[in-house]
Each structure stands twice: as C-alpha cells, then as structure tokens.
Write a protein that holds these residues in place. Structure first.
Motif, PDB file in Angstrom:
ATOM      1  N   TYR A   1     -12.018  -1.739  16.950  1.00  0.00           N
ATOM      2  CA  TYR A   1     -11.351  -0.502  16.509  1.00  0.00           C
ATOM      3  C   TYR A   1     -12.328   0.543  15.991  1.00  0.00           C
ATOM      4  O   TYR A   1     -11.941   1.706  15.826  1.00  0.00           O
TER       5      TYR A   1
ATOM      6  N   GLY B   1      -5.898  -2.462  13.613  1.00  0.00           N
ATOM      7  CA  GLY B   1      -5.255  -2.427  14.919  1.00  0.00           C
ATOM      8  C   GLY B   1      -4.032  -1.529  14.944  1.00  0.00           C
ATOM      9  O   GLY B   1      -3.798  -0.804  15.926  1.00  0.00           O
TER      10      GLY B   1
ATOM     11  N   VAL C   1      -5.082   2.369  15.217  1.00  0.00           N
ATOM     12  CA  VAL C   1      -5.571   2.805  16.528  1.00  0.00           C
ATOM     13  C   VAL C   1      -4.467   2.714  17.572  1.00  0.00           C
ATOM     14  O   VAL C   1      -4.335   3.588  18.440  1.00  0.00           O
TER      15      VAL C   1
ATOM     16  N   GLY D   1      -6.432   3.293  10.572  1.00  0.00           N
ATOM     17  CA  GLY D   1      -7.304   2.285  11.165  1.00  0.00           C
ATOM     18  C   GLY D   1      -8.655   2.223  10.468  1.00  0.00           C
ATOM     19  O   GLY D   1      -9.221   1.141  10.280  1.00  0.00           O
TER      20      GLY D   1
END
Length: 381
Positions: free
Chosen positions: A14, A75, A78, A97
């Motif tokens: 990420y 996670g 994003v 994120g």
C-alpha cells in the motif's frame, strides 16, 4: 521472521500502490501533475507526522495488536481510493491508508528486532518483505485497475486481509514478543542515546526519501514520455525500481557484515548520484539500466539505516524505527507537490533534475558518523 517478512510485504504493497495509481488518476480523472502529486502527499503527510508518535508510544508500552489492525486499515484506505468520486474524498482515503502504514512500522520493527535478536542481517530479511511489497504493487495495480478501471480498486484489499492473518500468526509463534528480559531493559536504560548522530543519519535518509518517492510518483509517466510506449512500460519501470530493492536489501546486510555498515551506506549514496542522473538524462530503453542502478543505490542501505538508528538510540528503538523506517522515508512525499508544480510549469525532466544532487547531500551528512556502540543486541526489543 519469514511470517513477519511476508506480513511486511502485504502492508508495504500500500506504499507502492499509491504511486502506481497516479497514472490511472491522470488518465481517468484528468488530474494535473500537481493534483496527482497531492495524492502521494496525502498518503505521506499523516504517515510522516504520526509514525514517530506511534514509535514513542510503543517505546513505553508494546502494542503488538497494531500489526494486524494497521494492515487492515492500510488496505481499506487504498481500496476505497478508486471508489471516491471527488478529489477531497480520494485524498481522505489514501490518507487513511497512510495512517495504517504509520501505525504498522514502529511496532513491526520492534517485534522484528526481538525475533532477529538485533541482527542487521535479520532486519535485512524483514526489510526485504517490504521491498517485495513495493515491487509487487505496480503489477497488482496494473492487473486490477488496467483491466477493471478504478472501480475495481476494492480488489486491492486482498493483501491486507492476508497480511493481517500472517501478522497474527507470527505474533502467536513469537510467544509474547512484547516481553523483554529485565537485564535487557536495564541495559537499554543505561545506554546513552546519541541524538546528534541520529539526526545526521535521519537527514541522509530524508535525502534518499525525496529521491525515492519523487521517482516513484513520476517514473511511470516519465518513462512513457521518454520511450513513447504505453502504460505497461511505466509499470515495468516501477517494477524494476522496486524489485531491485529485494536484491539490494539482502546484499546490504551481507556487505555490511564484511565491510561494516557505514562504509556500505556511504558507497551506496555515492553510486546513486550518477544512477539518478542516468534516469533523468539517458534516453530510450537504456533508461531501464539506470533505474536498476538507482534501485541498488537506494536500497542497499535501507535496512542498515534502521539498525544504525536503533543503535544510536538504544533506549528508544520504537522511536528510532518510526523515524528511520517511517518519518524520514515518508517525508519524501512532502516534496512531490513541488516536483509536480515545477513539471506543470516547465517539464517533468526539469522537475526531476534536482533529485541528482540529493544523494550527494546525504553522503555529506553521513561522512562524520562513527559506528555506534552496540549495547545488548540479544535482548533488544
């Protein structure tokens, strides 16, 4: 360590994914260079500010549960970025994120130090996981977004789910990683923190960070301009930049065992100067060779920064990890709006030219440093 390294890979997807999403934001939402760089800034800004705070907190009280929770948070942010309609909501999603990434690293570095018993070679393997996550991100984003568009971004949450599971299993296997021996705590408390050396090291890492994040944000677009190829060419260049870190990080630990950490770090910064010059100035496919050399120069010292920082601040290893692996790294994102604004006003090549000088400045900061005294590696945590 293998579980922690794989979990690190899942989280650092990420960090790489945000830069890999930039060309798609430009193509689908018609963002300018400056607006696109603001996306990278949003991911970096909160991470830059919050990460040392998490490090200070974990120095006082270990929080191993942060590992799986922060993986899920990274996670979620994003994955949501492709679904938001407005620019402000997109910034908020990637900032979320960034907070997840910020919460993960200081505690993860502390746990990895326990698991590796303070070995810089062991820390190299842990860092390797993060580098593989970076390397995988452009390919993952290309596979998901190039086929399904930004609306397919929820699929990018899959590594976060896997990472949370891996972190939970690793923590259980480590058997109470938050507990250090009384002797080790006493040794760390008695050790003297060398803030002056740590500040110089952090300044060098900031220089490295600006180069790395600046190239990461614009390399895909720049390669497409210089080669006349499509989006796949840009994704391939990012893959080379990030994958080289897998080799460089492991090589850094081995080279440091033979030659010492500081000489290896200094040589790496020296190599990066001509390598970045090649990326910016060399035309055509040969540019990929320069990207590979840049990757080596940027990544060989990566894990060595972390262990040097922890040894300069033996009483505050969480703070040291939060700065060397977090603040000083993610702060590079603060420079991307400047690069984007200059690119909009002139050209992308002109905007990238100053990146050539930054590794040289970092090398100057490193010159006076001496190898830190190592207190008690075996029980460090």
């Amino acid at each position: 360590m293998p579980l922690l390294s794989l979990g690190h890979a899942c989280v650092d997807v990420y960090q790489g994914a945000v830069a890999a999403l930039v060309p798609f934001f430009v193509a689908e939402r018609h963002y300018t260079y400056a607006a696109a760089s603001g996306i990278v800034l949003a991911a970096s800004l909160l991470s830059s500010v919050v990460q040392p705070l998490f490090g200070a907190v974990t120095d006082r009280r270990p929080l191993p549960w942060l590992l799986p929770v922060s993986a899920l948070l990274a996670g979620a942010g994003v994955a949501a970025a492709g679904l938001t309609g407005g620019y402000a909501l997109t910034l908020a999603a990637v900032a979320l994120g960034g907070i997840g990434v910020a919460a993960y690293h200081p505690e993860a570095v502390r746990v990895a130090r326990v698991a590796s018993r303070g070995s810089h070679t062991g820390m190299g393997w842990f860092s390797l996981g993060g580098n593989l996550g970076f390397a995988t991100a452009p390919l993952l984003v290309a596979a998901v977004v190039a086929t399904g568009g930004l609306r397919a971004s929820p699929l990018l949450a899959v590594p976060a789910l896997l990472g949370a599971v891996l972190c939970a299993v690793a923590l259980r296997a480590l058997a109470a990683p938050a507990t250090a021996s009384g002797a080790a705590r006493t040794a760390r408390a008695a050790a003297r923190d060398d803030w002056a050396s740590f500040a110089r090291l952090s300044g060098a890492v900031v220089c490295r960070s600006i180069v790395f994040v600046g190239l990461g944000a614009f390399l895909a677009l720049y390669v497409r301009q210089r080669t006349g190829a499509g989006p796949a060419a840009g994704a391939a260049a990012l893959f080379v930049l990030y994958l080289g870190g897998a080799v460089g990080t492991v090589a850094g630990g081995r080279l440091a065992t033979r030659f010492g950490r500081l000489p290896v770090v200094r040589w790496s910064y020296a190599l990066t100067v001509p390598a970045v010059a090649g990326v910016v100035l060399v035309p055509g496919p040969a540019l990929y060779v320069c990207v590979a050399l840049t990757s080596a120069g940027l990544y060989v010292p990566f894990s060595l920064h972390v262990t040097l920082g922890q040894d300069y601040l033996p009483g505050r290893v969480g703070t040291a990890g939060g700065v060397t692996l977090g603040l000083a790294v993610s702060v590079g994102g603060l420079a991307t709006p400047v690069i984007g604004a200059v690119a909009d006003a002139t050209s992308l090549q002109t905007a990238l030219l100053p990146l050539i000088a930054l590794p040289a400045l970092g090398g100057l900061l490193l010159r006076p440093l001496k190898e830190p005294a190592v207190p008690d590696r075996a029980g460090a945590g």
